[in-house]
Structure formats: structure tokens, C-alpha cells
Design a protein around this motif. Structure first.
Motif, PDB file in Angstrom:
ATOM      1  N   SER A  91       0.753  -1.213  -0.042  1.00  0.00           N
ATOM      2  CA  SER A  91      -0.014  -0.039  -0.074  1.00  0.00           C
ATOM      3  C   SER A  91       0.943   1.292   0.104  1.00  0.00           C
ATOM      4  O   SER A  91       0.482   2.368  -0.685  1.00  0.00           O
ATOM      5  N   THR A  92       2.078   1.067   0.951  1.00  0.00           N
ATOM      6  CA  THR A  92       2.798   2.535   0.842  1.00  0.00           C
ATOM      7  C   THR A  92       3.461   2.749  -0.436  1.00  0.00           C
ATOM      8  O   THR A  92       3.469   3.843  -0.868  1.00  0.00           O
ATOM      9  N   HIS A  93       3.838   1.701  -1.263  1.00  0.00           N
ATOM     10  CA  HIS A  93       4.830   1.943  -2.371  1.00  0.00           C
ATOM     11  C   HIS A  93       3.659   2.146  -3.310  1.00  0.00           C
ATOM     12  O   HIS A  93       3.858   3.013  -4.456  1.00  0.00           O
ATOM     13  N   LEU A  94       2.336   1.707  -3.517  1.00  0.00           N
ATOM     14  CA  LEU A  94       1.330   1.917  -4.361  1.00  0.00           C
ATOM     15  C   LEU A  94       1.018   3.465  -4.520  1.00  0.00           C
ATOM     16  O   LEU A  94       0.632   4.050  -5.354  1.00  0.00           O
ATOM     17  N   ARG A  95       0.941   4.002  -3.171  1.00  0.00           N
ATOM     18  CA  ARG A  95       0.343   5.346  -2.908  1.00  0.00           C
ATOM     19  C   ARG A  95       1.629   6.578  -3.432  1.00  0.00           C
ATOM     20  O   ARG A  95       1.268   7.315  -4.245  1.00  0.00           O
ATOM     21  N   LYS A  96       2.904   6.031  -3.471  1.00  0.00           N
ATOM     22  CA  LYS A  96       3.783   6.910  -4.515  1.00  0.00           C
ATOM     23  C   LYS A  96       3.661   6.745  -5.648  1.00  0.00           C
ATOM     24  O   LYS A  96       3.935   7.905  -6.494  1.00  0.00           O
ATOM     25  N   LEU A  97       3.421   5.424  -6.022  1.00  0.00           N
ATOM     26  CA  LEU A  97       3.427   5.388  -7.466  1.00  0.00           C
ATOM     27  C   LEU A  97       1.866   5.779  -7.923  1.00  0.00           C
ATOM     28  O   LEU A  97       1.996   6.685  -9.171  1.00  0.00           O
ATOM     29  N   GLU A  98       0.794   6.001  -7.181  1.00  0.00           N
ATOM     30  CA  GLU A  98      -0.585   6.450  -7.511  1.00  0.00           C
ATOM     31  C   GLU A  98      -0.218   8.298  -7.598  1.00  0.00           C
ATOM     32  O   GLU A  98      -0.768   8.939  -8.561  1.00  0.00           O
ATOM     33  N   ASP A  99       0.685   8.620  -6.320  1.00  0.00           N
ATOM     34  CA  ASP A  99       0.631  10.128  -6.514  1.00  0.00           C
ATOM     35  C   ASP A  99       1.567  10.600  -7.675  1.00  0.00           C
ATOM     36  O   ASP A  99       1.447  11.673  -8.075  1.00  0.00           O
ATOM     37  N   ALA A 100       2.602   9.741  -8.236  1.00  0.00           N
ATOM     38  CA  ALA A 100       3.111  10.292  -9.414  1.00  0.00           C
ATOM     39  C   ALA A 100       2.374   9.863 -10.707  1.00  0.00           C
ATOM     40  O   ALA A 100       2.731  10.376 -11.623  1.00  0.00           O
ATOM     41  N   GLY A 101       0.946   9.311 -10.808  1.00  0.00           N
ATOM     42  CA  GLY A 101       0.525   9.145 -11.793  1.00  0.00           C
ATOM     43  C   GLY A 101       0.551   7.960 -12.525  1.00  0.00           C
ATOM     44  O   GLY A 101       0.058   7.948 -13.801  1.00  0.00           O
ATOM     45  N   TYR A 102       1.278   7.236 -11.841  1.00  0.00           N
ATOM     46  CA  TYR A 102       1.954   6.099 -12.718  1.00  0.00           C
ATOM     47  C   TYR A 102       0.775   4.594 -12.742  1.00  0.00           C
ATOM     48  O   TYR A 102       0.629   3.573 -13.404  1.00  0.00           O
ATOM     49  N   VAL A 103       0.059   4.595 -11.493  1.00  0.00           N
ATOM     50  CA  VAL A 103      -0.845   3.745 -11.153  1.00  0.00           C
ATOM     51  C   VAL A 103      -2.238   4.189 -10.936  1.00  0.00           C
ATOM     52  O   VAL A 103      -2.322   5.136 -10.255  1.00  0.00           O
ATOM     53  N   GLU A 104      -3.220   3.417 -11.215  1.00  0.00           N
ATOM     54  CA  GLU A 104      -4.610   3.637 -11.035  1.00  0.00           C
ATOM     55  C   GLU A 104      -5.069   2.806 -10.163  1.00  0.00           C
ATOM     56  O   GLU A 104      -5.104   1.749 -10.348  1.00  0.00           O
ATOM     57  N   VAL A 105      -5.637   3.245  -9.044  1.00  0.00           N
ATOM     58  CA  VAL A 105      -6.235   2.296  -7.863  1.00  0.00           C
ATOM     59  C   VAL A 105      -7.670   2.424  -7.944  1.00  0.00           C
ATOM     60  O   VAL A 105      -8.394   3.616  -7.736  1.00  0.00           O
ATOM     61  N   THR A 106      -8.502   1.583  -8.050  1.00  0.00           N
ATOM     62  CA  THR A 106     -10.078   1.521  -8.240  1.00  0.00           C
ATOM     63  C   THR A 106     -10.312   0.699  -6.983  1.00  0.00           C
ATOM     64  O   THR A 106     -10.281  -0.426  -6.822  1.00  0.00           O
ATOM     65  N   LYS A 107     -11.306   1.361  -6.095  1.00  0.00           N
ATOM     66  CA  LYS A 107     -11.730   0.774  -4.823  1.00  0.00           C
ATOM     67  C   LYS A 107     -13.403   0.512  -5.141  1.00  0.00           C
ATOM     68  O   LYS A 107     -13.964   1.331  -5.595  1.00  0.00           O
ATOM     69  N   THR A 108     -13.885  -0.601  -5.047  1.00  0.00           N
ATOM     70  CA  THR A 108     -15.281  -1.232  -5.434  1.00  0.00           C
ATOM     71  C   THR A 108     -15.773  -2.192  -4.264  1.00  0.00           C
ATOM     72  O   THR A 108     -14.717  -2.432  -3.300  1.00  0.00           O
ATOM     73  N   HIS A 109     -16.701  -2.585  -4.694  1.00  0.00           N
ATOM     74  CA  HIS A 109     -17.229  -3.764  -3.715  1.00  0.00           C
ATOM     75  C   HIS A 109     -17.585  -4.826  -4.540  1.00  0.00           C
ATOM     76  O   HIS A 109     -18.200  -4.723  -5.696  1.00  0.00           O
TER      77      HIS A 109
END
Length: 101
Positions: free
Chosen positions: A48-66
């Protein structure tokens, strides 16, 4: 960042593993968080910590759903992330050939 400079966001070993794994998916394809965590043998908190940095850089898109009542998180590499990884690989290749700055 100069043309031959390695992208510091991607260069961290854990983030490099994440980006390389996501880049192996087809453009627009996504992977569930638990599957990526298992593939990389990382703890949920570390991933999660590393994904946040990648998301902040615009490199990864995180989709939260149910899915029913269960929360689900899906991840994919953005076009910007794919381009950054392509540039990173080119810069690394140049560096290894001795042609990088």
C-alpha cells in the motif's frame, strides 16, 4: 529529469517490482490487490505504501469497489506509468551499455 536519468519513483526495488508486474498486463488490464500482494510476496502495508507513491506520481490507477459486501481494490498501470517504465528501461539499458550519463 534528464533523458538518461533513472526515475527515482520507479527505481526503488519494491516499486520497480510493482511496475514491472503491472507492465506485464495488457494496457487497461487490472489486477486485484490480494493477487498482486501474493505475486510479490509483500505485506499489505508495504504494498500500500509503495502503491501510494506510484499513484501520487500518476503511474498507477487504484480502483476501490465492492463485490457484494466485500471491498475490492484493483490496480493498473496508467498510460503515463507505461511511458515512465519504458523510459526507465531505456535509461537503464543505456547505463548498462556505458552510454548513460
Amino acid at each position: 529529469m534528464s533523458e538518461n536519468e533513472l526515475d527515482a519513483v520507479i527505481h526503488a526495488p519494491a516499486r520497480l517490482r510493482i511496475v514491472a508486474t503491472l507492465a506485464a498486463l495488457g494496457p487497461g488490464d487490472e489486477i486485484a490487490f490480494p493477487k498482486l500482494r501474493a505475486l510479490l510476496a509483500m505485506t499489505a502495508g508495504n504494498l500500500s505504501t509503495h502503491l501510494r507513491k506510484l499513484e501520487d506520481a500518476g503511474y498507477v490507477e487504484v480502483t476501490k469497489t465492492h463485490e457484494g459486501r466485500t471491498p475490492a481494490t484493483y490496480l493498473k498501470l496508467t498510460d503515463r506509468g507505461r511511458a515512465a517504465f519504458r523510459d526507465y528501461r531505456a535509461a537503464l539499458s543505456d547505463l548498462l551499455k556505458g552510454t548513460g550519463a
